[in-house]
Scaffold this active site. Sequence first.
Site, PDB file in Angstrom:
ATOM      1  N   GLY A  92     -29.997  17.881 -31.293  1.00 16.77           N
ATOM      2  CA  GLY A  92     -31.374  18.206 -30.938  1.00 16.77           C
ATOM      3  C   GLY A  92     -31.532  19.587 -30.345  1.00 16.77           C
ATOM      4  O   GLY A  92     -32.610  20.175 -30.391  1.00 16.77           O
ATOM      5  N   ASP A 253     -22.021   8.551 -29.725  1.00 12.37           N
ATOM      6  CA  ASP A 253     -22.181   9.902 -30.257  1.00 12.37           C
ATOM      7  C   ASP A 253     -21.378  10.920 -29.461  1.00 12.37           C
ATOM      8  O   ASP A 253     -21.352  12.102 -29.815  1.00 12.37           O
ATOM      9  CB  ASP A 253     -23.658  10.303 -30.309  1.00 12.37           C
ATOM     10  CG  ASP A 253     -24.350  10.182 -28.970  1.00 12.37           C
ATOM     11  OD1 ASP A 253     -24.475   9.052 -28.478  1.00 12.37           O
ATOM     12  OD2 ASP A 253     -24.770  11.209 -28.406  1.00 12.37           O
TER      13      ASP A 253
END
EC number: 2.7.7.-
Length: 484
Positions: A92, A253
């Site tokens: 992101g 993640d």
Amino acid sequence: MTAATEIAFENTFVRDLEGLYQPWDAAPAPEPRLVLLNEALAHQLGLDPAVLRTPEGLGLLTGTAVPESATTVAQAYAGHQFGNYSPRLGDGRALLVGELVAPDGQRRDLHLKGSGRTPFARGGDGKAPLGPMLREYVISEAMHALGVPTTRSLAVVATGEHVMRERGPEPGALLARTASSHLRVGTFQFAAATGDTDVLRRLADHAIARHHPSCAGTDQPYLELFRRVVEAQAALIAQWMHIGFVHGVMNTDNMTISGETIDYGPCAFLDAHDPGAVYSSIDQGGRYAYGNQPGIAQWNLARFGEALLPLLADDQDEAIRLATEVLEGFADRYLAARDDGYRVKLGLPEGFDAKPVLEDLATLLAQQKPDHTLFFRRLASAARGDEGPVRALFDDPSTADDWLASWRAAGPDADAMDRVNPIYVPRNHLVESALGAAVADGDLEPLQWLLQVLAHPYEERAGYERFAQPAGPDAPPFTTFCGT
């Protein structure tokens, strides 16, 4: 001298894994300024530090002017965050610039953190404050010096703008880091969720070629890939436990396929040995406490196994059986690595049955909570006949006497212990103090001193005593934040 625009990147991730990234450009950096440059790492990567200090070099380190050979992309991945599945996470606020093949033949990603919003951004501004980027630089380089597999930090560059956080505006910055790759358990979860077995297979083949090429010649290469990652993570977590490292946010993640430690947000090092130690402001339930890390690692690896099931066997029940068999080996692998590492830390000879000594030690440390790093370091003095320094770490020194006697009876090797038990680790209060000076006052001297000390964690030096000491009993509880 090769100009930054002529640095040669390769792009096997982009070439092999269409569908697992989004091409993207970095946000502008209005007034880039180099804050820290890891010259030793630059040389290892085949990069000229002088070039990285030029305006062209800053363009590379901020992603705003990359060579033609680079293809900047935001990587896609999913993940379980605090046990809750998110199907679309991804970079992101980060970009993969490309892959450098170092003079030693090793392939390393160049990855930029804080380079602006991408299509995977989840409400944030995509920027990073200077403090957390400096923190990742310090901790990752300390982990490398301690011999722990880790991503590494090449540079921190201030962007010349401010970012808004809860405490108000903070100087913005980017971190340029390197890794064997940025493939994660979450990458496989994302690929599996597409429902396209070809995508998953291409990802697994890429991971095998990148990290575990010998798997390709086996009868079941994807099962062997799973086994290798289980083994790598078992060894890694054991090392974390040995040095008292608390990752703080072990989401899927944040677990790599390479077995490297990644993402140093709300991480910390133990002062007092406490299995329940939690430093992250967002870990209210203690999911990622120090003592929970081995179990969480196995849980994460179970999610990796689930993602691989379509590649393991046509029959799902058989695939589950195969994956379960491999996953069940994690505990034995971890315990063997843990106990062997502690045997070495205690200076005990190879082949010595250390189990009773280790079991009693675990109970003693959990109950009495001495300083983790100093306890193991000072044991060398006890092995040489002076138990005073280690007994002084206990509120009631007599609680350690029986264990010390049984341990000394085994004839520990003090010199060997000094080679594996660090005297200097990134003490939380020292890191925060150095970061405060750098961010608030622009004074990098405390940070430079700290980096110099942490680069040689096993060499005790006169005049550096304060770097080996905990914050003290009157220090406020230490809490970390992720910086987003």
